[in-house]
Design a protein around this motif. Sequence first.
Motif, PDB file in Angstrom:
ATOM      1  N   ALA A  29       0.806  -1.216   0.000  1.00  0.00           N
ATOM      2  CA  ALA A  29       0.000   0.000   0.000  1.00  0.00           C
ATOM      3  C   ALA A  29       0.844   1.272   0.000  1.00  0.00           C
ATOM      4  O   ALA A  29       0.351   2.350  -0.353  1.00  0.00           O
ATOM      5  N   ASP A  30       2.128   1.160   0.376  1.00  0.00           N
ATOM      6  CA  ASP A  30       3.020   2.328   0.423  1.00  0.00           C
ATOM      7  C   ASP A  30       3.947   2.387  -0.780  1.00  0.00           C
ATOM      8  O   ASP A  30       5.047   2.947  -0.710  1.00  0.00           O
ATOM      9  N   LEU A  31       3.502   1.815  -1.900  1.00  0.00           N
ATOM     10  CA  LEU A  31       4.328   1.808  -3.106  1.00  0.00           C
ATOM     11  C   LEU A  31       4.735   3.214  -3.527  1.00  0.00           C
ATOM     12  O   LEU A  31       5.861   3.423  -3.997  1.00  0.00           O
ATOM     13  N   ALA A  32       3.852   4.202  -3.394  1.00  0.00           N
ATOM     14  CA  ALA A  32       4.184   5.568  -3.795  1.00  0.00           C
ATOM     15  C   ALA A  32       5.417   6.074  -3.051  1.00  0.00           C
ATOM     16  O   ALA A  32       6.315   6.693  -3.655  1.00  0.00           O
ATOM     17  N   ASP A  33       5.495   5.806  -1.757  1.00  0.00           N
ATOM     18  CA  ASP A  33       6.659   6.230  -0.974  1.00  0.00           C
ATOM     19  C   ASP A  33       7.923   5.492  -1.429  1.00  0.00           C
ATOM     20  O   ASP A  33       9.012   6.070  -1.479  1.00  0.00           O
ATOM     21  N   ALA A  34       7.771   4.208  -1.751  1.00  0.00           N
ATOM     22  CA  ALA A  34       8.912   3.424  -2.216  1.00  0.00           C
ATOM     23  C   ALA A  34       9.428   3.963  -3.541  1.00  0.00           C
ATOM     24  O   ALA A  34      10.651   4.071  -3.756  1.00  0.00           O
ATOM     25  N   TRP A  35       8.521   4.298  -4.446  1.00  0.00           N
ATOM     26  CA  TRP A  35       8.929   4.853  -5.735  1.00  0.00           C
ATOM     27  C   TRP A  35       9.602   6.213  -5.554  1.00  0.00           C
ATOM     28  O   TRP A  35      10.549   6.540  -6.264  1.00  0.00           O
ATOM     29  N   ASP A  36       9.109   7.024  -4.618  1.00  0.00           N
ATOM     30  CA  ASP A  36       9.752   8.313  -4.353  1.00  0.00           C
ATOM     31  C   ASP A  36      11.188   8.112  -3.882  1.00  0.00           C
ATOM     32  O   ASP A  36      12.101   8.841  -4.290  1.00  0.00           O
ATOM     33  N   MET A  37      11.395   7.115  -3.031  1.00  0.00           N
ATOM     34  CA  MET A  37      12.748   6.822  -2.568  1.00  0.00           C
ATOM     35  C   MET A  37      13.635   6.373  -3.721  1.00  0.00           C
ATOM     36  O   MET A  37      14.778   6.836  -3.867  1.00  0.00           O
ATOM     37  N   LEU A  38      13.116   5.489  -4.569  1.00  0.00           N
ATOM     38  CA  LEU A  38      13.894   5.007  -5.707  1.00  0.00           C
ATOM     39  C   LEU A  38      14.214   6.156  -6.664  1.00  0.00           C
ATOM     40  O   LEU A  38      15.334   6.267  -7.168  1.00  0.00           O
ATOM     41  N   GLY A  39      13.241   7.028  -6.904  1.00  0.00           N
ATOM     42  CA  GLY A  39      13.437   8.123  -7.833  1.00  0.00           C
ATOM     43  C   GLY A  39      14.433   9.157  -7.364  1.00  0.00           C
ATOM     44  O   GLY A  39      15.012   9.888  -8.171  1.00  0.00           O
ATOM     45  N   ALA A  40      14.667   9.247  -6.049  1.00  0.00           N
ATOM     46  CA  ALA A  40      15.610  10.217  -5.507  1.00  0.00           C
ATOM     47  C   ALA A  40      17.060   9.850  -5.796  1.00  0.00           C
ATOM     48  O   ALA A  40      17.958  10.677  -5.610  1.00  0.00           O
ATOM     49  N   ARG A  41      17.313   8.627  -6.217  1.00  0.00           N
ATOM     50  CA  ARG A  41      18.655   8.143  -6.587  1.00  0.00           C
ATOM     51  C   ARG A  41      19.652   8.176  -5.426  1.00  0.00           C
ATOM     52  O   ARG A  41      20.865   8.258  -5.635  1.00  0.00           O
ATOM     53  N   ASP A  42      19.154   8.119  -4.212  1.00  0.00           N
ATOM     54  CA  ASP A  42      20.047   8.101  -3.052  1.00  0.00           C
ATOM     55  C   ASP A  42      20.150   6.720  -2.428  1.00  0.00           C
ATOM     56  O   ASP A  42      20.852   6.547  -1.428  1.00  0.00           O
TER      57      ASP A  42
END
Length: 340
Positions: free
Chosen positions: A318-331
């Motif tokens: 259910a928290d996929l959006a947060d996971a994608w935000d983390m991945l997209g930050a490239r950190d």
Amino acid sequence: MVQTDFGGTEVVSLQDVPEPVCGPRDVVVEVAYCGLNRLDLLQRRGPALIPGFRLPHVPGMDFAGTVAATGSAVSSIVPGDRVIADPTQGCGSCPRCAVGDRAYCANPRILGGNTPGALAEYVLASAESIVRVPKSLPLAAAVTLPTAFATAWHAVHTVGALDAGETLVVHAAASPVSLAAIALAKRAGGAVVAFAGSDAKLAAAREAGADLALRNDDPDPAKAVSAFTDGAGADLVLDHVGTDTWRTSLDCLGIGGRLLMLGNTSGDQVAFSLSEVFHRGLKLLGAGGYASADFVAATSACFADRLHLPTAALFPLADLADAWDMLGARDTIGKVVITP
């Protein structure tokens, strides 16, 4: 998680969908973990990159789980087996698929790419793509293997042909593919020079086995590589960054060195001197897609030596959006993992 449009995280939502049903040569796996890949982000933002992509779509390429059901023609896998799968499924009937070259299938099926993926409770996969996970390896570690290690094996061994005693240079060293390449190169007896953009990422490269870790802003990277190799230069450079690292890649190579290209995240167009390439005897290689044999060899090596990537973070479905935000930050360092 079902994608219904292109755009931000709002185009993907948690939905109830029918459970997959086995064909004769398929298996259904109950997903324990799904590892995110950058392709998931790119295809969500659009346009689709994989031929045959259709909306609505369930993303998620890499998974580890337990077999829930098998098709009538499947005898080598049974319910209860702990497994991972090669996301590149192919069509299963063309000449390319017949020789294990599914990446070049004219009508490829890619789990999470153009067929329903593993950001779900259950996923359907062809039995021939399935690999059992030994009991000694937790599924949480096994989920980090499929795409990263198969791609790295294909680059380091099948195309790059790294020999013991040779020196490999790797860019974006804390990315999943680069960390896998470092581990495989050290396993093969090579030396590794790794470039990354932060101290934390350099530490991760060293943990994976890098002998020399340099920041991207090193004032003279080729000089550092030359000093490390006693003036010989690198034998092989893996570059999946593209435009930003092209010059450094060429400069780090020794006479007869091999530059292997497997990505273009910073840009696609470069310029170089033809005379430099032929006078120095350089070899410019395109990695292409890995074969089923690469997947089997890579996972077998990982099982034997307990190789896997670090897990950057675990998120519920259910928290996929947060996971994608983390991945997209490239950190991130290692894999961002979802637990359906």
